[in-house]
Scaffold this active site. Sequence first.
Site, PDB file in Angstrom:
ATOM      1  CB  SER A  17      -0.891  -0.040   1.461  1.00 56.83           C
ATOM      2  OG  SER A  17      -1.572   1.276   1.524  1.00 56.83           O
ATOM      3  CE1 TYR A  38      -4.442  -2.233   4.962  1.00 54.13           C
ATOM      4  CE2 TYR A  38      -3.250  -0.016   4.465  1.00 54.13           C
ATOM      5  CZ  TYR A  38      -4.073  -0.919   3.998  1.00 54.13           C
ATOM      6  OH  TYR A  38      -4.078  -1.374   2.533  1.00 54.13           O
TER       7      TYR A  38
HETATM    8  P1  NAD Z   1     -11.419  -6.233  -0.207  1.00 51.98           P
HETATM    9  O1  NAD Z   1     -11.968  -5.876   1.049  1.00 51.98           O
HETATM   10  O2  NAD Z   1     -12.088  -6.048  -1.664  1.00 51.98           O
HETATM   11  O3  NAD Z   1     -10.884  -7.662  -0.577  1.00 51.98           O
HETATM   12  C1  NAD Z   1     -10.005  -8.367   0.460  1.00 51.98           C
HETATM   13  C2  NAD Z   1      -9.904  -9.886   0.052  1.00 51.98           C
HETATM   14  O4  NAD Z   1      -9.174 -10.424   1.351  1.00 51.98           O
HETATM   15  C3  NAD Z   1     -11.294 -10.440   0.123  1.00 51.98           C
HETATM   16  O5  NAD Z   1     -11.197 -11.420  -1.023  1.00 51.98           O
HETATM   17  C4  NAD Z   1     -11.582 -11.018   1.415  1.00 51.98           C
HETATM   18  O6  NAD Z   1     -12.486 -12.302   1.429  1.00 51.98           O
HETATM   19  C5  NAD Z   1     -10.098 -11.555   1.554  1.00 51.98           C
HETATM   20  N1  NAD Z   1      -9.824 -11.882   2.943  1.00 51.98           N
HETATM   21  C6  NAD Z   1      -9.962 -10.882   4.089  1.00 51.98           C
HETATM   22  N2  NAD Z   1      -9.508 -11.812   5.172  1.00 51.98           N
HETATM   23  C7  NAD Z   1      -9.204 -13.009   4.873  1.00 51.98           C
HETATM   24  C8  NAD Z   1      -8.575 -14.031   5.389  1.00 51.98           C
HETATM   25  N3  NAD Z   1      -8.389 -14.119   6.669  1.00 51.98           N
HETATM   26  N4  NAD Z   1      -8.244 -15.116   4.606  1.00 51.98           N
HETATM   27  C9  NAD Z   1      -8.588 -15.137   3.379  1.00 51.98           C
HETATM   28  N5  NAD Z   1      -8.973 -14.159   2.794  1.00 51.98           N
HETATM   29  C10 NAD Z   1      -9.247 -12.885   3.360  1.00 51.98           C
HETATM   30  O7  NAD Z   1     -10.215  -5.438  -0.341  1.00 51.98           O
HETATM   31  P2  NAD Z   1      -9.318  -4.547  -1.412  1.00 51.98           P
HETATM   32  O8  NAD Z   1      -9.279  -3.246  -1.303  1.00 51.98           O
HETATM   33  O9  NAD Z   1      -9.248  -5.478  -2.575  1.00 51.98           O
HETATM   34  O10 NAD Z   1      -7.651  -4.923  -0.704  1.00 51.98           O
HETATM   35  C11 NAD Z   1      -7.048  -6.173  -1.267  1.00 51.98           C
HETATM   36  C12 NAD Z   1      -5.321  -5.667  -0.723  1.00 51.98           C
HETATM   37  O11 NAD Z   1      -5.330  -4.328  -1.232  1.00 51.98           O
HETATM   38  C13 NAD Z   1      -5.234  -5.347   0.531  1.00 51.98           C
HETATM   39  O12 NAD Z   1      -4.050  -6.134   1.051  1.00 51.98           O
HETATM   40  C14 NAD Z   1      -5.148  -4.123   0.912  1.00 51.98           C
HETATM   41  O13 NAD Z   1      -4.608  -3.693   2.059  1.00 51.98           O
HETATM   42  C15 NAD Z   1      -4.481  -3.615  -0.201  1.00 51.98           C
HETATM   43  N6  NAD Z   1      -4.735  -2.217  -0.533  1.00 51.98           N
HETATM   44  C16 NAD Z   1      -6.085  -1.630  -0.912  1.00 51.98           C
HETATM   45  C17 NAD Z   1      -6.262  -0.258  -1.339  1.00 51.98           C
HETATM   46  C18 NAD Z   1      -7.421   0.215  -1.414  1.00 51.98           C
HETATM   47  O14 NAD Z   1      -7.691   1.356  -1.600  1.00 51.98           O
HETATM   48  N7  NAD Z   1      -8.406  -0.574  -1.780  1.00 51.98           N
HETATM   49  C19 NAD Z   1      -5.037   0.406  -1.068  1.00 51.98           C
HETATM   50  C20 NAD Z   1      -3.981   0.298  -0.847  1.00 51.98           C
HETATM   51  C21 NAD Z   1      -3.774  -1.228  -0.547  1.00 51.98           C
END
Ligand code: NAD
Length: 276
Positions: free
Chosen positions: A158, A171
Amino acid sequence: MLTINKSEPMLQTGRRPLEGRTAIVTGSTSGIGLGIARALATSGAAVMLNGFGDPMEIERQRIELADENDVDIAYDSADMSSRDAIHLMVERAVARFGQVDIVVNNAGIQHVAPIGEFPQAKWDAILSINLTAAFHLTQATFEQMAARGYGRVINVASAHGLIASPFKSAYVAAKHGMIGLTKVVALEGAERGVTANAICPGYVWTPLVEKQIDDQAKSHNIARDAVIRDVFLKDQPTRRFATVEELGALAVFLCTDAAASITGTALPVDGGWTAH
Ligand code: NAD
């Protein structure tokens, strides 16, 4: 001794760039993980999906990805907070695909609270799912990738792996840790054809972001619209959310031979946020 790493002949005309490759993408039932899984499948890779959600919806998505791209798509429900479940998922992927070439450590959760009120259980869960799971999955796959002379570890960190924001102690700590882990894996894989890179998105419109709006509104004592404008996109100079398609395209590129020298990096996809 100078060695040339073994690689598949990927640039033949008409051949998809990741044809014959196999991948595990954690947290790929939603958001960024699903976007990356789709991009890998479109590029010809077989993919094991992972994550939580409605089993019927996950199965629908699995079949759709397989049919649209004519690749093998599997699903494993491993909980990323369990080392045993992660190792079992790898065993199942190897049994089904024969090998694992690409791992995308993407599963992640978030909790927003001032440090003084930050619940211990949330700290533990975030460190476990957002950081320790990446260690377990890399450990379970690294040696067999290195033995074949090709491997790709892609850690979805991130912008918060590079800089901090208030109220996100666990985080930010986990994501900074993930970038450190990425560098170590890159060094250990450097002469064996295994690259490791962290992708560092700024704000991407996904369910994870949507869920934060109310918490942020409470912490900052402002309305939802103001959270989007004044918190999420305030420091993202492009003033737009990054897309899961942009992240998928980058992940595919990192898996190609053209990216063989890109390793140990933390690549911001944040509309200029960390350029400030
Ligand atoms: P999201 O909530 O849409 O998806 C998260 C995914 O992780 C889902 O498929 C969920 O089922 C899975 N998950 C959660 N806990 C779990 C567990 N214990 N075991 C297995 N799977 C699990 O989130 P996203 O926004 O797509 O985020 C994905 C990644 O990107 C994360 O690591 C997040 O920190 C990172 N990220 C997101 C953003 C953003 O703006 N959305 C920005 C920077 C980084």
